[in-house]
Design a protein around this motif. Sequence first.
Motif, mmCIF file in Angstrom:
data_model
loop_
_atom_site.group_PDB
_atom_site.id
_atom_site.type_symbol
_atom_site.label_atom_id
_atom_site.label_comp_id
_atom_site.label_asym_id
_atom_site.label_seq_id
_atom_site.Cartn_x
_atom_site.Cartn_y
_atom_site.Cartn_z
ATOM 1 N N ARG A 23 0.806 -1.418 -0.311
ATOM 2 C CA ARG A 23 0.093 -0.204 0.506
ATOM 3 C C ARG A 23 0.572 1.047 0.189
ATOM 4 O O ARG A 23 0.767 2.616 -0.726
ATOM 5 N N SER A 24 1.802 1.147 0.560
ATOM 6 C CA SER A 24 2.679 2.460 1.138
ATOM 7 C C SER A 24 3.530 2.908 -0.665
ATOM 8 O O SER A 24 3.279 3.960 -1.010
ATOM 9 N N SER A 27 0.493 4.283 -3.056
ATOM 10 C CA SER A 27 -0.063 5.120 -3.198
ATOM 11 C C SER A 27 1.292 6.855 -3.055
ATOM 12 O O SER A 27 0.294 7.722 -2.605
ATOM 13 N N SER A 29 2.712 6.627 -0.207
ATOM 14 C CA SER A 29 2.975 7.778 1.090
ATOM 15 C C SER A 29 3.739 6.690 2.407
ATOM 16 O O SER A 29 4.194 5.823 2.180
ATOM 17 N N VAL A 30 3.870 7.752 3.365
ATOM 18 C CA VAL A 30 5.537 6.380 4.286
ATOM 19 C C VAL A 30 4.652 6.185 5.794
ATOM 20 O O VAL A 30 5.142 5.750 6.285
ATOM 21 N N PHE A 31 3.476 6.798 5.133
ATOM 22 C CA PHE A 31 3.054 6.503 6.671
ATOM 23 C C PHE A 31 2.491 4.781 6.778
ATOM 24 O O PHE A 31 3.210 4.343 7.815
ATOM 25 N N TRP A 32 2.346 4.212 5.741
ATOM 26 C CA TRP A 32 2.321 2.904 6.271
ATOM 27 C C TRP A 32 3.245 1.856 5.955
ATOM 28 O O TRP A 32 3.554 0.649 6.828
ATOM 29 N N ARG A 33 4.288 2.838 5.485
ATOM 30 C CA ARG A 33 5.434 1.954 5.483
ATOM 31 C C ARG A 33 6.157 2.302 7.248
ATOM 32 O O ARG A 33 6.494 1.047 7.717
ATOM 33 N N ASN A 112 -7.712 4.173 3.349
ATOM 34 C CA ASN A 112 -6.745 5.359 3.286
ATOM 35 C C ASN A 112 -4.991 5.674 3.375
ATOM 36 O O ASN A 112 -4.914 5.057 3.845
ATOM 37 N N LYS A 114 -3.717 7.394 1.714
ATOM 38 C CA LYS A 114 -2.684 8.274 2.356
ATOM 39 C C LYS A 114 -2.373 8.166 3.518
ATOM 40 O O LYS A 114 -1.085 9.241 4.212
ATOM 41 N N GLY A 115 -3.418 7.497 4.374
ATOM 42 C CA GLY A 115 -2.288 7.831 5.432
ATOM 43 C C GLY A 115 -2.685 9.014 6.112
ATOM 44 O O GLY A 115 -2.958 9.641 6.701
ATOM 45 N N THR A 116 -4.061 10.132 5.547
ATOM 46 C CA THR A 116 -4.466 11.125 6.255
ATOM 47 C C THR A 116 -4.659 11.475 7.134
ATOM 48 O O THR A 116 -6.296 10.288 7.157
#
Length: 122
Positions: A23-24, A27, A29-33, A112, A114-116
């Motif tokens: 997912r990271s 997208s 996005s570093v959030f899920w990483r 979500n 992007k993890g926003t």
Amino acid sequence: MSVKVEKKTDSYLKDTIQKLLERSRESGSVFWRDIAIRLSSSRKNYATVNLGKLQRIASDDDIIVIPGYLLSSGVFNKKIKVSAFKISEKALKKLNDAGSEFVNLVDLASENPKGTNIKIIR
């Protein structure tokens, strides 16, 4: 920092880490990483959060991620969405009784990407 999935023996944990990393990448996005890295570390470093702490920290309609375990100690009466690697049965019952929602980490990552507007509680 590399993610050491191959050293984990729990197949559910390995699968969760790999899906969060996917997912990271998808997208950007570093959030899920970050969540995957936290889960790939030693279990003694996992977050262990009680509902009483969530009661103090969270506001209604928050989305909370716990990279570890959610336990049932404390009073809880807020309406939030919570995601954790594992949750105790009593904690799940208290969440449901309060009108809150528990979501699997991978499902939340799909909702979500992007993890926003998500808070990480440790």
